[in-house]
Write an enzyme that holds these catalytic residues in place. Sequence first.
Site, PDB file in Angstrom:
ATOM      1  CG  HIS A  67     115.802 -34.400 -14.290  1.00 23.53           C
ATOM      2  ND1 HIS A  67     116.031 -35.597 -14.927  1.00 23.53           N
ATOM      3  CD2 HIS A  67     114.607 -34.531 -13.650  1.00 23.53           C
ATOM      4  CE1 HIS A  67     115.021 -36.426 -14.663  1.00 23.53           C
ATOM      5  NE2 HIS A  67     114.151 -35.810 -13.902  1.00 23.53           N
ATOM      6  CB  VAL A 120     117.019 -35.141  -9.736  1.00 23.87           C
ATOM      7  CG1 VAL A 120     115.550 -35.515  -9.957  1.00 23.87           C
ATOM      8  CG2 VAL A 120     117.659 -34.693 -11.043  1.00 23.87           C
ATOM      9  CB  CYS A 122     109.904 -35.732  -5.651  1.00 23.24           C
ATOM     10  SG  CYS A 122     108.149 -35.616  -6.008  1.00 23.24           S
TER      11      CYS A 122
END
Lengths: 174, 174
Positions: A67, A120, A122
């Site tokens: 990511h 990370v 959302c």
Amino acid sequence: MEIGAVNSLSYEDFVDTFGNVVEKCPIIVAAVWSRRPFASLLDMEVSINEFIEALPESGREGILRCHPDLAGKDLQSGTLTEESREEQGHAGLDTLDAAEIAHMARLNTQYKLRFGFPFVICARMNNKATILRELSERLKNDRAVELACAIEEVKKICHLRLKTLMLHDLPNKL
Amino acid sequence: MEIGAVNSLSYEDFVDTFGNVVEKCPIIVAAVWSRRPFASLLDMEVSINEFIEALPESGREGILRCHPDLAGKDLQSGTLTEESREEQGHAGLDTLDAAEIAHMARLNTQYKLRFGFPFVICARMNNKATILRELSERLKNDRAVELACAIEEVKKICHLRLKTLMLHDLPNKL
């Protein structure tokens, strides 16, 4: 898009379509293709999540390390994947001022030094303020708790990317 | 390039450098970064191979499904990864005539229908003639034998990509 149409996709079309529902990890959906036929989209998502959970700890860390940083150099240089660009834009991370970018970069660096993988979250379920708050809060977690927390965010991102593909893009690709 | 320098890479530089030693599967080296320090390049390669072998069967199939067809549409359209393009070129697959391309495509299609993943072979250790012969021969394998055989080819490709990076590209990237 009906699940029957998904089940009829060749592995090539399946990976082309769903390959980035987990960022830069097409191997995951390429593996999950073996689990067809899926009874529903939820069944497919459960298969993806089960594959992720069955990985060794290093494999789950590996997912996170694929990511990009939030508001990081890939955003600045335009090298994010299309999905990440839209998500970071949705959370307002593409309109930070210089001080905000520097603040985010400092926290990202602290986080990566502490955990060995990037923060990370959302982005579609958050905004600039909640992302900064969560980043500061999650920095206090112990490592095992934080790994589990970050993987739950990967699953939320995957859920929304799957939903978007089923609602919008898929009919155009077939 | 000394292994000590490899061991000192951040996960970001490590994944940037070694991310495609297994085609389109950066998660693998991103996971293996957790196993540092490596005693040697061989030790790093063993860690990659162990990670691959520890995957469930569907995960090993997933690795194969991230590979392009040999002399297939990605070669024709210029969308191969740099590594695959060089390897397929080395084996002469970029100079096939129309009849040879059609022959290879027929065999590739048969193979994919039979096994559910593409034919993978270490192109650098082969040429057009041996690749066609192996493709015909391996089509006769039963599925478990062929999956194991294809994964051994993935490891050979990985071995040569690692060696190339250590000898040539890495000093420029650091």
